[in-house]
Design an enzyme around this catalytic site. Sequence first.
Site, PDB file in Angstrom:
ATOM      1  N   CYS A   1     -44.908 -61.808 -84.539  1.00  0.00           N
ATOM      2  CA  CYS A   1     -43.956 -62.722 -83.911  1.00  0.00           C
ATOM      3  C   CYS A   1     -42.503 -62.380 -84.202  1.00  0.00           C
ATOM      4  CB  CYS A   1     -44.253 -64.149 -84.357  1.00  0.00           C
ATOM      5  SG  CYS A   1     -45.866 -64.781 -83.842  1.00  0.00           S
ATOM      6  N   ASN A   2     -42.236 -61.670 -85.296  1.00  0.00           N
ATOM      7  CA  ASN A   2     -40.856 -61.311 -85.600  1.00  0.00           C
ATOM      8  C   ASN A   2     -40.354 -60.134 -84.778  1.00  0.00           C
ATOM      9  OD1 ASN A   2     -42.856 -60.296 -87.842  1.00  0.00           O
ATOM     10  ND2 ASN A   2     -41.357 -58.654 -87.615  1.00  0.00           N
TER      11      ASN A   2
END
Length: 376
Positions: A155-156
């Site tokens: 997700c980063n």
Amino acid sequence: MMPIGDVRETDRLPLLREKTATIASVGSAFPDDSYSQDEVGALLGLHHPAVRKLLAAPHIRKRHLYLPPADPRTGRVPDESPAALRAKFSDGALQIGSRAVDRALHGAGLSTADVDHLVCVTSTGFLVPGLSSLFARELGFGRRLVRADVVGMGCNAGLNGLNPLVQWVANHPGRVALLVCCEINSAMYVVDDTPRTGVVNSLFGDGAAAAVLTGPGVYAAGAGTGGPRPVVLDFESWCIPEQWAAMRFDFDDAAGKWSFYIDPAIPSVIGGNVREPVTRLLRRHGMGLADVRHWVLHTGGGAVIDAVRDGLGLDEHDVRHSRSVLRDYGNISSGSFLVSLERLLAEGSAAEGDRGVLVTMGPGAQIETALVEWSA
């Protein structure tokens, strides 16, 4: 040794606005079919009490997903083979990725022929050649296109993909770069009735988002809303290696598929660490939290947004777009922060000279941050 969080005076950097990149436009796209949380629970056969509680939580109202038709006898979607899931990923990524690219470029008054560098980000499928090659083949990019794929960072990874593109645009005046985050999270679902998979199946949705990056003199308002746009000034990363196993893929031998695991402690891990990279980023430019007017956070989940809000001392107005994107789409992984940024840009509330901070987080565990300033 310098205390953590302190920045030496010599480490302070000037805001080099003349040699950086502008986020000229953002576009997003989602599967046509959306489902309420109750509908997802019924279609996937999620009956475990802990999972039903997650599905009933108010922070997500619906998600857009690529799901096969339900069996009329059971009311449930059939179990999809690994081959079917791979096809779902490539077909779905091309469909919504293409839409997101078109919307982002249209908003900047540009076309695929204007793009010089393409970076594609995903953690929900594996292709060789990658998504960047698939888009290059299908969408009319030029033969001299520079391309790269960021795969498996979670997700980063949207900010991990943005960082090198900003450097590239800064070093290639007059050139255009494009970031595409494309996640078909439903291609990673393992369908059973355990809390482990239920957390994933109650949270993640399918979606794509694209951002156009340009240097000075390239951006034209085109069909967009006009007004100032965020100029990316700097990045700061923060790795938490002792939490490397808190978010991860494991191979499920029984299902013959990859299975995503999220540690229940993740909100506190992120909330307890997020202030550090943000503070370091701002101090390097002589700023504090009070100097930031706009916050764009990854929509990791209701508890994650709460933890980041509290860790940074923000109020609900600061996280309104992160809340609304989570409510309407669920967590779409790497592209979530771009959809929140898209809503902030559409709102038109940012004025010339406003500062903003973008924050993403994911496996590693890793927190990524970026400092932006709105400029015409």
